[in-house]
Design a protein around this motif. Structure first.
Motif, short mmCIF file in Angstrom:
data_model
loop_
_atom_site.label_atom_id
_atom_site.label_comp_id
_atom_site.label_asym_id
_atom_site.label_seq_id
_atom_site.Cartn_x
_atom_site.Cartn_y
_atom_site.Cartn_z
N GLY A 1 -36.13 -5.90 0.60
CA GLY A 1 -37.19 -6.89 0.41
C GLY A 1 -38.23 -6.90 1.51
O GLY A 1 -38.84 -7.93 1.77
N VAL A 2 -38.47 -5.75 2.13
CA VAL A 2 -39.45 -5.69 3.22
C VAL A 2 -40.66 -4.86 2.79
O VAL A 2 -40.60 -4.07 1.85
CB VAL A 2 -38.84 -5.10 4.50
CG1 VAL A 2 -37.65 -5.89 4.95
CG2 VAL A 2 -38.47 -3.63 4.30
N LYS A 3 -41.73 -5.06 3.49
CA LYS A 3 -42.93 -4.25 3.32
C LYS A 3 -43.09 -3.38 4.56
O LYS A 3 -43.09 -3.88 5.68
CB LYS A 3 -44.17 -5.14 3.16
CG LYS A 3 -44.20 -5.93 1.86
CD LYS A 3 -44.66 -5.06 0.70
CE LYS A 3 -44.91 -5.91 -0.55
NZ LYS A 3 -45.38 -5.10 -1.69
N LEU A 4 -43.22 -2.08 4.34
CA LEU A 4 -43.37 -1.16 5.46
C LEU A 4 -44.82 -1.13 5.94
O LEU A 4 -45.75 -1.26 5.16
CB LEU A 4 -42.96 0.25 5.04
CG LEU A 4 -41.50 0.46 4.66
CD1 LEU A 4 -41.28 1.90 4.23
CD2 LEU A 4 -40.57 0.10 5.80
N LYS A 5 -44.97 -0.96 7.26
CA LYS A 5 -46.29 -0.80 7.86
C LYS A 5 -46.38 0.61 8.44
O LYS A 5 -45.55 1.01 9.23
CB LYS A 5 -46.51 -1.83 8.96
CG LYS A 5 -46.58 -3.27 8.48
CD LYS A 5 -46.70 -4.24 9.64
CE LYS A 5 -48.01 -4.03 10.39
NZ LYS A 5 -48.18 -5.02 11.48
N LEU A 6 -47.37 1.34 7.99
CA LEU A 6 -47.58 2.69 8.50
C LEU A 6 -48.92 2.80 9.22
O LEU A 6 -49.49 3.88 9.34
CB LEU A 6 -47.51 3.71 7.34
CG LEU A 6 -46.18 3.75 6.57
CD1 LEU A 6 -46.28 4.70 5.40
CD2 LEU A 6 -45.03 4.16 7.49
N ASP A 7 -49.40 1.65 9.70
CA ASP A 7 -50.74 1.63 10.28
C ASP A 7 -50.80 2.20 11.69
O ASP A 7 -51.89 2.38 12.24
CB ASP A 7 -51.31 0.21 10.27
CG ASP A 7 -50.45 -0.78 11.05
OD1 ASP A 7 -49.25 -0.48 11.26
OD2 ASP A 7 -50.95 -1.84 11.44
#
Length: 349
Positions: free
Chosen positions: A143-149
């Protein structure tokens, strides 16, 4: 898209910079006090069973697979969706497979040790991975959102054409990312890689100079590029600049022309010539005779952008003996500041 007479496969590799000294480093990592830099770079030593550069020290990474291309990845990535998402996903997956930690610093993922170990085992099973997108499913269930910024494109390196038996080339995206906390869960997979190390640019180049580690030419040049960045902040600023330029290295392998009256004691050399080099532009013109290009007469025959490979022992078949020199006098090249970089051998060698 790279034009090539043989198949080109997409792949990724990740240059992980760890800010040194801001977090407790495990005692098992026995390192001397860091000099001249405030960061070290994650390196893995490849297995001697790997066909391409066995036992070399490299940045972790690997090929893009079908699961990385799933459109469903967009559901678990924070918007805006970054460019080349499948390649970035492969970077996320490969570094997890090989070193057991996530690039995305999400505590909910990192601290789930039991499920993470099972996930890594699933991913390493290449047969079941063909029909199951284990990593995507795991992240969805978390239930997480990944950050690839903070994954910046440093460069692209394409494997040169090496010979008639070569079946494919790799178009490898080199990404760079900073971390400020030691990844406690990290460990090498024990299959593709057999050791992990953390080295500053200065340490890596010195270990190679002394013949203690083998570095492929792209890795060696990357460390020279990083060597002018003494802080992690400087490295990331340079990474952001390079990201915007989409820098491509598509080397052509060649050997120097030896005059008929030359000494037989000349050192054995091999060139990887790059964009702007007179030899490179000459070869590219031959490949694209039907396209309008800048006439060779306007290119300085003395213009160079190349990595020269030599051998400590006079045998270029032995990759562990390779030493390098970089030459670049191409006007306006972002890499001309590294002109003259070389492996200076210690006196005893």
């Amino acid at each position: 898209m790279i034009k090539s007479p043989i198949k080109v496969k997409l792949s990724s590799t990740v240059i992980v910079l760890l800010k040194w000294g801001v977090d407790k480093i495990p005692k098992s990592i026995n390192k001397k006090p860091l000099k001249n830099y405030d960061y070290r770079v994650m390196m893995v030593k490849r297995s001697n069973q790997i066909k391409f550069f066995p036992s070399a020290h490299v940045f972790p990474g690997g090929a893009v697979d079908e699961n990385d291309n799933s459109k469903e990845w967009e559901e678990v990535i924070e918007k805006p969706i970054p460019s080349n998402l499948p390649i970035r996903i492969s970077a996320l997956r490969e570094i997890f497979e090989e070193t057991n930690f996530f690039l995305d610093k999400n505590d909910k993922l990192i601290n789930d040790h039991q499920n993470i170990e099972k996930l890594q085992a699933d991913l390493m099973n290449k047969e079941t991975s063909k029909t199951n997108n284990f990593l995507l499913n795991f992240i969805k269930e978390s239930g997480v959102k990944l950050k690839l910024d903070q994954l910046y494109q440093w460069a692209r390196w394409v494997t040169p054409i090496l010979g008639p038996k070569q079946t494919h080339r790799f178009d490898t995206y080199f990404y760079i990312t900073p971390i400020y906390q030691y990844p406690e869960s990290c460990k090498i997979d024990g299959t593709e890689n057999v050791e992990m190390d953390w080295l500053s640019p200065e340490e890596a180049l010195e270990e190679h100079r002394m013949g203690k580690i083998s570095l492929p030419p792209p890795t060696w040049l990357t460390f020279h590029q990083l060597s002018k960045c003494h802080t992690i902040d400087q490295a990331i600023e340079l990474a952001k600049k390079r990201d915007s330029l989409n820098i491509l290295y598509d080397p052509i392998m060649t050997k120097p022309t030896i005059p008929s009256n030359a000494s037989t004691n000349l050192p054995q050399e091999r060139y990887q010539v790059l964009t702007g080099d007179y030899i490179y532009e000459k070869e590219k013109e031959k490949e694209n005779q039907q396209q309008q290009q800048q006439p060779l007469s306007t290119i300085n025959p003395n213009q160079k952008n190349r990595i020269i490979t030599r051998s400590r022992i006079g045998d270029l078949n032995d990759q562990f003996s390779w030493i390098y020199e970089y030459q670049n006098n191409v006007p306006g090249s972002i890499d001309c500041q590294y002109d003259g970089a070389n492996t200076i051998l210690p006196p005893k060698l």
